[in-house]
Scaffold this active site. Sequence first.
Site, PDB file in Angstrom:
ATOM      1  N   SER A 188       3.502  -3.163   6.616  1.00  0.00           N
ATOM      2  CA  SER A 188       2.344  -2.434   7.133  1.00  0.00           C
ATOM      3  C   SER A 188       1.132  -2.504   6.197  1.00  0.00           C
ATOM      4  O   SER A 188       0.627  -3.571   5.918  1.00  0.00           O
ATOM      5  CB  SER A 188       2.754  -0.996   7.429  1.00  0.00           C
ATOM      6  N   HIS A 189       0.732  -1.365   5.688  1.00  0.00           N
ATOM      7  CA  HIS A 189      -0.485  -1.280   4.884  1.00  0.00           C
ATOM      8  C   HIS A 189      -0.206  -1.472   3.391  1.00  0.00           C
ATOM      9  O   HIS A 189      -1.122  -1.389   2.585  1.00  0.00           O
ATOM     10  CB  HIS A 189      -1.111   0.096   5.104  1.00  0.00           C
TER      11      HIS A 189
ATOM     12  N   ASP B 186      -4.895  -2.236   9.770  1.00  0.00           N
ATOM     13  CA  ASP B 186      -4.102  -2.433   8.549  1.00  0.00           C
ATOM     14  C   ASP B 186      -3.375  -3.780   8.551  1.00  0.00           C
ATOM     15  O   ASP B 186      -3.626  -4.627   9.408  1.00  0.00           O
ATOM     16  CB  ASP B 186      -3.106  -1.282   8.375  1.00  0.00           C
TER      17      ASP B 186
ATOM     18  N   ASP C 223      -0.491  -4.955   9.473  1.00  0.00           N
ATOM     19  CA  ASP C 223       0.201  -5.442  10.670  1.00  0.00           C
ATOM     20  C   ASP C 223      -0.469  -5.016  11.976  1.00  0.00           C
ATOM     21  O   ASP C 223       0.088  -5.211  13.051  1.00  0.00           O
ATOM     22  CB  ASP C 223       1.662  -4.977  10.666  1.00  0.00           C
TER      23      ASP C 223
ATOM     24  N   ASP D 225      -1.340  -2.033  13.344  1.00  0.00           N
ATOM     25  CA  ASP D 225      -1.035  -0.861  14.172  1.00  0.00           C
ATOM     26  C   ASP D 225      -1.865   0.368  13.810  1.00  0.00           C
ATOM     27  O   ASP D 225      -1.904   1.326  14.576  1.00  0.00           O
ATOM     28  CB  ASP D 225       0.470  -0.542  14.184  1.00  0.00           C
TER      29      ASP D 225
ATOM     30  N   LYS E 281       2.217   2.103  17.652  1.00  0.00           N
ATOM     31  CA  LYS E 281       0.809   2.468  17.580  1.00  0.00           C
ATOM     32  C   LYS E 281      -0.004   1.182  17.573  1.00  0.00           C
ATOM     33  O   LYS E 281       0.531   0.114  17.287  1.00  0.00           O
ATOM     34  CB  LYS E 281       0.528   3.333  16.364  1.00  0.00           C
TER      35      LYS E 281
HETATM   36  C1  G1P Z   1       3.520   6.796   6.713  1.00  0.00           C
HETATM   37  C2  G1P Z   1       2.769   7.776   7.576  1.00  0.00           C
HETATM   38  C3  G1P Z   1       3.444   7.888   8.920  1.00  0.00           C
HETATM   39  C4  G1P Z   1       3.560   6.511   9.560  1.00  0.00           C
HETATM   40  C5  G1P Z   1       4.243   5.554   8.600  1.00  0.00           C
HETATM   41  C6  G1P Z   1       4.255   4.128   9.139  1.00  0.00           C
HETATM   42  O1  G1P Z   1       4.829   7.253   6.502  1.00  0.00           O
HETATM   43  O2  G1P Z   1       2.677   9.027   6.964  1.00  0.00           O
HETATM   44  O3  G1P Z   1       2.713   8.757   9.727  1.00  0.00           O
HETATM   45  O4  G1P Z   1       4.278   6.568  10.751  1.00  0.00           O
HETATM   46  O5  G1P Z   1       3.567   5.547   7.351  1.00  0.00           O
HETATM   47  O6  G1P Z   1       2.967   3.635   9.330  1.00  0.00           O
HETATM   48  P1  G1P Z   1       5.274   8.044   5.170  1.00  0.00           P
HETATM   49  O7  G1P Z   1       4.921   7.152   4.010  1.00  0.00           O
HETATM   50  O8  G1P Z   1       4.463   9.298   5.137  1.00  0.00           O
HETATM   51  O9  G1P Z   1       6.739   8.288   5.348  1.00  0.00           O
HETATM   52 ZN    ZN Z   2       0.972  -0.698   9.968  1.00  0.00          ZN
END
Ligand code: G1P
Ligand code: ZN
Length: 597
Positions: free
Chosen positions: A113-114, A277, A279, A281, A376
């Site tokens: 992801s990010h 981000d 990926d 989403d 998302k």
């Molecule tokens: C974080 C975000 C959560 C999101 C997830 C994946 O998770 O807080 O809302 O669904 O990234 O993008 P966390 O690191 O808080 O467990």
């Molecule tokens: Zn992501």
Amino acid sequence: MQIRAVSTAPFTDQKPGTSGLRKRVQVFRRPHYLENFVQSIFDTIAAPLGAVLALGGDGRYYNREAIQVILKMAAANGFGRVLVGRGGILSTPAASCVIRKYQAYGGIILSASHNPGGPDGDFGIKYNTANGGPAPEKITEAIFSASKTIAQYRIADAPDVALDALGDSKLGDMTVSVIDPVGDYAGLMESLFDFAAIRALLSGGFRLKFDAMHAVTGPYAREIFVNRLGAPSDSVINAEPLPDFGGGHPDPNLTYAHELVEALYGNDAPDFGAASDGDGDRNMILGRHFFVTPSDSLAILAANAHRVPGYKQGLAGIARSMPTSAAADRVAAALDIPCYETPTGWKFFGNLMDAGKVTLCGEESFGTGSNHIREKDGLWAVLFWLNILAARRQSVAAMTRRCEASGAGMAASHPLTQTAGFAITSDLASVADSPSRMASSSIGNVSRDVEDIVREHWAHFGRNVYSRHDYESIPNEAANGVMKLLHGRFGELQGAHLGNYKVLFCDDFSYTDPVDGSVSTGQGVRIGFTDGSRIVFRLSGTGTEGATLRIYLESYEPDVAKHRLDAQQALAELIRISLEISELRERTGRERPTVIT
Ligand code: G1P
Ligand code: ZN
């Protein structure tokens, strides 16, 4: 083609977190590490012989190598066909779209992801089920169990598959179909939104800037905004996906999307800014010199959904993660539809969407989406905003023409003012309420920008003032100590007066899924106050190094005169209370958060 059964020993740390298994690239590159986890997925899901799998990732470092391994393991495990995005690319929402459209048995998405990428960055892998959504906890738990006892994996001895040209090839009995990663997704977007209206908006002087952050959305954004909607090509910045995201941190927030933020807060700022981000989403929405909190964004999309073709028939319900502000709850109440509060992570929304209970979902962590897929969706949120902006301008322009032709007074009786059970956010009502706005409105010069929409929303619903403070990379013991301390204080906090606030309840959030009855406990410490304000403490489940402690702060402000206050100022007392009761500074030695959103 020969299939090898390779002996292996379990790793103890393959527990999926909030969103799949995330580790440093170096960890994934250890011999057998990736293979063990993939075999654990295949052993758990027990797909029928000949099943179809979707496969792709965000293009980060190690994506291509991992795709080759997974293809060979899929062939050795009896899959009939794998749909893989060209170059091994599929954004997370596009993967969800492909799984659903081609009725795949499931999909494997490669992404952290990010989180930053590159040889020293992070990698991740996640399994999605046939509905296109992240596997629910019972499956991720079973995958973890399988990973703890695995003794061998199966892999085909075969040359690498060419991934850069569209078309089918064979890997033993299995077909590898290299598909266009963008086309199906872009088509889905076109079916939901009024592209003609957005095209008219963009050709009428409205300026858009989208920051792909050198991550997966570059090609998607180019195809949609530039090719299909006619935006100038420099509307999309950092559009070239890079394996290390250009050394950046591909998280669309005010800290990491700084190039976009500087443009939107600078002189001659564009009208609208957005970023996504690694990926694809997540999304961040900016107006000229204005930031829309993700919690507000969800509420505003819901309140304006009737303006968007794909949603004009109404919303079944809304769902938000627990730490997300209650702004969406207020819209749901006005629309007389249910609002669900789920634990953090998109996987909890799937059942609600599959059961037809909700249409829109969102999280405070820059995640918004709908039942068009089961992830998302960053670009979807951007298009939703653009559609709203386009539709509002069109209706204000039409209204202005009518006002000029026949004088004021007709607006209140227009059918749109009765839309969906609440009238005030309708353009026509607000134009009618505001003679000065009516006088200044004219086609091509209508003040219907992002900030206007948000302020008008707050004026009607009140403002849920919101902020999240993250303390990243703190020692695990310190983070666990804070959570333990808070748990130990539930008794003394109950009913306590803290500053101007009185505690109404404190607990550790647990959730019973209304569809399958499954229970998820330990989802975050909540301290609720009698005036509706809240402090939430949670440990992140997506990090790969140390612990990240998140503090979520929320208060409710109905008074328009106070809506211009900066959120940090408005929340100052709650921030002070949160630090005091958690002893966070003392226990971590941190004076301030790493990231504030
Ligand atoms: C974080 C975000 C959560 C999101 C997830 C994946 O998770 O807080 O809302 O669904 O990234 O993008 P966390 O690191 O808080 O467990
Ligand atoms: Zn992501």
